[in-house]
Design an enzyme around this catalytic site. Sequence first.
Site, PDB file in Angstrom:
ATOM      1  N   HIS B 286     -29.468 -13.474 -11.944  1.00  0.00           N
ATOM      2  CA  HIS B 286     -28.042 -13.503 -12.461  1.00  0.00           C
ATOM      3  C   HIS B 286     -28.056 -13.727 -14.105  1.00  0.00           C
ATOM      4  O   HIS B 286     -27.910 -12.685 -14.999  1.00  0.00           O
ATOM      5  CB  HIS B 286     -27.032 -14.314 -11.898  1.00  0.00           C
ATOM      6  N   GLU B 287     -28.696 -15.093 -14.429  1.00  0.00           N
ATOM      7  CA  GLU B 287     -28.432 -15.059 -15.976  1.00  0.00           C
ATOM      8  C   GLU B 287     -29.653 -14.198 -16.639  1.00  0.00           C
ATOM      9  O   GLU B 287     -29.478 -13.913 -17.734  1.00  0.00           O
ATOM     10  CB  GLU B 287     -29.033 -16.669 -16.019  1.00  0.00           C
ATOM     11  N   HIS B 290     -28.035 -11.121 -17.959  1.00  0.00           N
ATOM     12  CA  HIS B 290     -27.130 -11.289 -19.003  1.00  0.00           C
ATOM     13  C   HIS B 290     -28.214 -11.350 -20.113  1.00  0.00           C
ATOM     14  O   HIS B 290     -27.889 -10.828 -21.263  1.00  0.00           O
ATOM     15  CB  HIS B 290     -26.564 -12.780 -18.961  1.00  0.00           C
ATOM     16  N   GLU B 316     -20.851  -9.265 -17.800  1.00  0.00           N
ATOM     17  CA  GLU B 316     -21.246  -9.434 -16.393  1.00  0.00           C
ATOM     18  C   GLU B 316     -21.614  -8.332 -15.481  1.00  0.00           C
ATOM     19  O   GLU B 316     -22.278  -8.767 -14.365  1.00  0.00           O
ATOM     20  CB  GLU B 316     -19.796  -9.784 -15.811  1.00  0.00           C
TER      21      GLU B 316
END
Lengths: 522, 522
Positions: B286-287, B290, B316
């Site tokens: 997830h990170e 980003h 997001e």
Amino acid sequence: MFFPETSGIYTLHTKGAIIVSIQETENAFFEHMKKLSSFEQAMGLLHWDARTHAPKKGSKARSEALGYLATEHFKLKTSSETKAYTDALLADHQQETLSPVTVAAAKTLQKEYERAVNIPEDEFKEYSVLTAESESIWEEAKDNNDFEMFQPYLEKIVSFNRRFADYWGYENHPYNALLEDYEPGMTVDKLDHLFGQLREGLVPLVESVTSSSNQPDTSFLFHSFPKEKQRAFSLDILQQMTYDFEAGRLDETVHPFALGLNPNDVRVTTRYDENDFRTAIFGTIHEGGHALYEQNISSHLHGTVLSDGASMGIHESQSLFYENFVGRSLPFWEKNYDLLKSYAKGQFDDVSLETFYHAINEAKPSLIRIEADELTYSLHIILRYELEKSLITGDLAVKDLPYAWKEKVEAYLGITPPDNSQGVLQDVHWPSGAFGYFPSYALGYIYAAQLKQAMLRDVPAFDKLCQNGDLAPIRTWLRDNVHQYGRMKNPEDILKDATGESINPTYLLTYLQTKYTNLYKA
Amino acid sequence: MFFPETSGIYTLHTKGAIIVSIQETENAFFEHMKKLSSFEQAMGLLHWDARTHAPKKGSKARSEALGYLATEHFKLKTSSETKAYTDALLADHQQETLSPVTVAAAKTLQKEYERAVNIPEDEFKEYSVLTAESESIWEEAKDNNDFEMFQPYLEKIVSFNRRFADYWGYENHPYNALLEDYEPGMTVDKLDHLFGQLREGLVPLVESVTSSSNQPDTSFLFHSFPKEKQRAFSLDILQQMTYDFEAGRLDETVHPFALGLNPNDVRVTTRYDENDFRTAIFGTIHEGGHALYEQNISSHLHGTVLSDGASMGIHESQSLFYENFVGRSLPFWEKNYDLLKSYAKGQFDDVSLETFYHAINEAKPSLIRIEADELTYSLHIILRYELEKSLITGDLAVKDLPYAWKEKVEAYLGITPPDNSQGVLQDVHWPSGAFGYFPSYALGYIYAAQLKQAMLRDVPAFDKLCQNGDLAPIRTWLRDNVHQYGRMKNPEDILKDATGESINPTYLLTYLQTKYTNLYKA
């Protein structure tokens, strides 16, 4: 803690039509210093990060950020607020109503302000550009053993430093003006005397050590010692030194340093050489000594301009105290040799403590300052001091520096540099314009030996404490006599109050003569 | 790269008596933005450090430094220079002579300037103090399950936000003014429609999944999986994602985040739970999503106000794209399950890929948003959106919030929060005053699904690429269609240009219906 709180007696003074109490001025002054220290924390962290964790591609943008913050910090330090606060607080009738911290901080900041504004802005900018360029040219010159390439830059740097000395003003010798940045109160007269005495004692001692038949076996030092094990041992030793890990941490870097972001965040870095454990261990102890200094500055000084070491020399005395008087002592290794063995892969199994102790204290003339041992190190400094003093007076021309360097290395160390890269081009100090800095290193040795002697009066069980790994009383003595004061006292007062006398190199000489005569006796 | 260089055609305009070319103004404007980004880098690093490496005792002085830098940054952003530069550059006759980057940057900064200066300074300060206090009261209220304690703070925060909406101005609904900070161009009308459609599709799907007899076995997920092994696997996956380790790094933290100090230094953090490897793995992916966004912003935008994500929702969408459409897909695990097994201590040895795949995609209604799965997550967001919209209009009083919360959780998720700590008090957004933020999370899901659908037109071998661990073409598509633009384009244009249509939640609904009907079919 020894600092009286602010006195609570305040007078009023008028500022234009507005009446401002001295308390308001004092509060505003502390806020002003917090702003300065906020910039310093941010810049410190950017430096630390760049040298430990930062990904390499980000360096350009990070350098720009650092450059901008440095400019803003400089502007704030040399702003009209700095002048207004320090002038108001240091007005004759005010000082006795203020706390000693306020007065000392105002004096320190006023001095920094004046030194900065005494340099014409254009010249300062030109000099910043010159030194940045000079550092990069120097790297190339060093790689190519090409002094002529670097010579015109050094010539300009020397002439800038001469002009700076004139702007700042001095008594007797222009070099005194430069020394003030690194060792406030130190002068050429004192250094000539101190370093002369030291040189005369050291040169024959080095000769006798060099010619001794009892040279140490050092072959066992260079076996493979895994990095993680070296780190674990380093952490144990920092713990023993009472380094506070809740107010610091240990990281890996290329050129070790200690850095205090604030006194509750003082970080140590070290370098691991898997084929020579000494780099990491003694590097950690040395930087740990610097870090203990900053961790133990009185909380009354936090956030002020006084929350730093009293001078480069006093700072260095703390790192050298731990590195040499603790870390290279026999009692320390009586405690820690078995621990070291437990981390190593058998390299010390057949080596007696005495053999080990002699090996880690091997002394021999060498070309590179940062690799020198404690016996010969000061001679590297003294020769640099003598040369840079002559450059500043103009008695020595930059073009003649390589020859003068060679002469002095031969005279003091009995060896000859094969080239300029291992000679006059080895240090970054001159390319970066740090004239007046070198003496601090040798002063640190002298201070450390003198402090050790004085400490023995209060802590006679010094050796026993090292044997037991109980280093807290040693740290407490240093905290009470040195650390807590930060920049509240000048170096000379710290030394006098702690030892009862002015700087005196005989303690260092006696220590070295005793230790090395003993180690190298046939 | 798509950005034309500055056009080279410049006109002159007068500024008082001094004639300044528009080129000079443009250059000065870029310098001004570099100053802003220098502060942002320093603040970013202080944040990162505080959450990864910093020793705990230093936090007070570090917070003070951070507070000071934030104040200086805000002053600079709202300075008369900002106004002068943006006014000059955005003058009607100028824009066509300037590069598109300059125009977009000036517009963006002008908008930020205006929003900031539209809030009276006193109110802004009062609000900053209120939210800081509110966050700390909220922590206590949450620990003690005491909504009444927090209620007066939230009431004040809501009324501040209502006033802010008035200061900023809006069409149709005051909440639109708040949305603008997080999702420029988004409105209540659009959200009501989008979220209504989503809710109506999701609620029955969640019900059918919950009542399915085919529930996954998840017991094997919770075995001991050493932290270092999880880290090694996480690094492998980041590498596969084409995360650039020369422009970033992976560290451990409590609440994972990605942080771009600059586009060449974008750091990922993750958390390791030794009894649930999913925390670290999906957190890292997830990170990492980003981080890929920020690493791939066009170099033409570096150092400008455009060097950031287009919106919270678009940001997001990138993290969710990687977490769900890559990281929770079967093809991804066809590639990586054996690798995962090689790092684990045998916990998956008797578990088929299909069983594993169902387990990591377990969906069930739960109370805590940040622990929710991809199927139920959007419902957590929709209920928060509906509630905060009613708070802002005044249709819902703060005192009635716990009851309204409970009602909605029951209606959308079919479960009942046992207390307020696991209900209305669970998130930091309201205590910190971030009204208008929550919708971004669900928008990210909708955007991600829509982008995935569009990507398939250009990258039909998507599944095959995941099976081969060849994620570069996926990253390239996202870079070309999303990342490179930074804030050059608004969210709506990014989506339209990339997918050919406006935001459309049917892609997300279809994806979830297909995936979860399949997974849970009896």
